[in-house]
Write an enzyme that holds these catalytic residues in place. Structure first.
Site, short mmCIF file in Angstrom:
data_model
loop_
_atom_site.label_atom_id
_atom_site.label_comp_id
_atom_site.label_asym_id
_atom_site.label_seq_id
_atom_site.Cartn_x
_atom_site.Cartn_y
_atom_site.Cartn_z
N CYS A 319 0.81 -1.23 0.00
CA CYS A 319 0.00 0.00 0.00
C CYS A 319 0.83 1.27 0.00
CB CYS A 319 -0.93 0.01 1.21
SG CYS A 319 -2.33 -1.12 1.09
N ILE A 320 1.54 1.52 1.08
CA ILE A 320 2.10 2.84 1.33
C ILE A 320 3.12 3.29 0.27
CG2 ILE A 320 3.32 4.26 3.03
CD1 ILE A 320 2.13 2.48 5.19
#
Length: 471
Positions: A319-320
């Site tokens: 994700c990040i």
């Protein structure tokens, strides 16, 4: 009773057959949660190895116990007849936690999308990577949507969970589904449907509900982590919420799929930017001769207006490192420059190089060159206590050290072997021997299994990217 009300009632009674498309870190936990809630669940994945493992009652995801999968697939053969499905006898009222005997036979996996023809609902949990130019690749979403469109039938519910830029659900998925409605697996219009375009919220229901999986956590799981839900229409929101509330304790409705898509991107951008700030603090303190961790710990004593983030080797995970860049891309198409996102990405991406320079400095101080030195990297997973290698900065550190001529080895109790961008490595069997033989040890992942005092004692030189060794 309206058809919408009937569908909601089916979800309330768990008298529904649902599909989860994509059986990875997000999809398999979701499929298990749905099955444990009482639904009949068909998992669809093109990876036959995953499908076979599930149907054997095995789990390849650390957060999903094999015993849970085995209990759900047990007796599945007696519940199915050939390629079709036989309806199971279900209780008339919702069961928050169905007994094991009722759960048996509720989970099945296949590579065949034709299973969608009998499903009341489908959740899409496929990857959304960036391509080589840094633009979002939503081809997996498009492919899954096209497959659903081939098998779309009246009152079917579709929920996208894959993280993506605002507009994907309504601008990309919705036209494909409206075009495919009523056409069947052969793509041919069914009788009476030649000129009809299906209406969302009437003929079928579409929503976006972003995944919030954090691998390795046991306190916040698929079931008890609050879930954001945005429907294309109010009817879509109502039906999709009825679908999910069987397995999810708390739903947080928002006004639209675009709002839900933005929620997810803001969550990840918040972390990316704040980690980038912590990493830049480390760089600044390095120039000023200060201890960044001392500064952070002292700042964290403020009981209001401060949230602690720490520096490290760089960003990792599904994700990040990636999701904020898809938002940045979307905004570039609208002539807007998302400066915070891109600056944070620049800083975070450079952190592996910073730590490789620290290795080089430590070796220089000891009278050695990087070239020819034996360097042991401790931990290659992107975060502690998991085996997930996706976007792990440890892999960048290994590649960079190799490019400088170092002889690199690694040890990771969770990752016995890996292949990545042309290199194949196996974890060292004997950690004590590996520590003793290494000219320098790099702590890249702070797994709880490590005895840091022993690591410190056994290493000749130590570069600690996680600040777990005292001093």
């Amino acid at each position: 009773m309206s058809r919408q009300a009937q569908l909601i009632a089916r979800f309330a009674a768990r008298d529904a057959h649902v599909a989860v498309i994509g059986l990875g870190y997000v999809g398999l936990p979701l499929a298990v949660a749905f099955a444990e809630a009482g639904y009949r669940v068909t998992g669809i994945d093109l990876d036959a190895r995953k499908v076979d493992a599930i149907n054997r009652g095995e789990s390849y995801i650390e957060d999903v116990p094999a015993a849970a999968v085995a209990a759900l697939v047990k007796a599945g053969e007696t519940e199915r007849q050939g390629e079709g499905e036989k309806e199971m006898s279900l209780p008339p009222t919702p069961l928050p936690h169905p007994p094991a005997a009722l759960s048996a036979g509720r989970l099945f996996a296949t590579t065949d999308y034709s299973a969608l023809a009998t499903c009341d609902a489908a959740s899409i949990c496929v990857p959304t990577p960036l391509n080589k130019t840094g633009d979002p690749d939503i081809s997996y979403i498009i492919n899954a949507t096209e497959q659903i469109a081939r098998h779309l039938h009246p009152d079917m519910v579709i929920v996208l969970e894959s993280t993506t830029y605002p507009g994907t659900t309504t601008e990309v998925m919705l036209p494909l589904l409206k075009k495919g409605g009523g056409r069947g697996a052969k793509g041919e219009a069914q009788e009476g449907e030649e000129d009809a375009e299906w209406q969302v919220g009437v003929n079928f229901f579409l929503a976006f509900s972003p995944e919030r999986v954090d691998p390795g956590r046991t306190d916040w799981t698929t079931r008890n982590t609050p879930k954001v839900m945005g429907g294309v229409t109010p009817a879509c929101l109502a039906v999709a919420s009825a679908y999910y509330c069987a397995a999810i304790e708390t739903l947080a409705p928002v006004s639209s799929p675009e709002a839900a898509e933005m929620v997810k991107l803001f969550e990840n951008t918040f972390r990316s930017v704040n980690i980038g700030l912590a990493n830049e603090l480390l760089l600044m303190c390095d120039k000023l001769g200060l201890d960044a961790w001392e500064i952070i710990e002292a700042a964290a004593t403020k009981p209001f207006g401060f949230m602690k983030f720490t520096p490290g080797p760089g960003l990792g995970g599904h994700c990040i490192p990636l999701d904020p860049l898809s938002l940045s891309w979307k905004l570039r198409t609208m002539q807007y420059h998302a400066r915070f996102i891109e600056l944070a990405s620049e800083i975070n991406t450079e952190m592996p190089r910073y730590w490789v320079q620290k290795v080089q400095d430590a070796l220089n101080d000891a009278g050695k060159a990087v070239k020819g030195s034996r360097i042991l990297v401790l931990g290659v997973a992107y975060k502690k206590n998991v085996s997930d290698l996706r976007e792990s900065p440890a892999l960048d550190i290994i590649h960079l050290l190799g490019q400088k001529g170092a002889t690199v080895s690694y040890h990771d109790p969770h990752v016995p072997a890996f292949e990545h961008e042309g290199i194949a490595m196996r974890s060292m069997d004997d950690l004590d021997t590996a520590l003793a033989e290494a000219d320098c040890v790099v702590i890249a992942t702070d797994h709880a299994a490590y005895d840091w005092a022993a690591v410190q004692q056994g290493a000749r030189l130590l570069v600690d990217t996680r600040h777990v060794v005292p001093g």
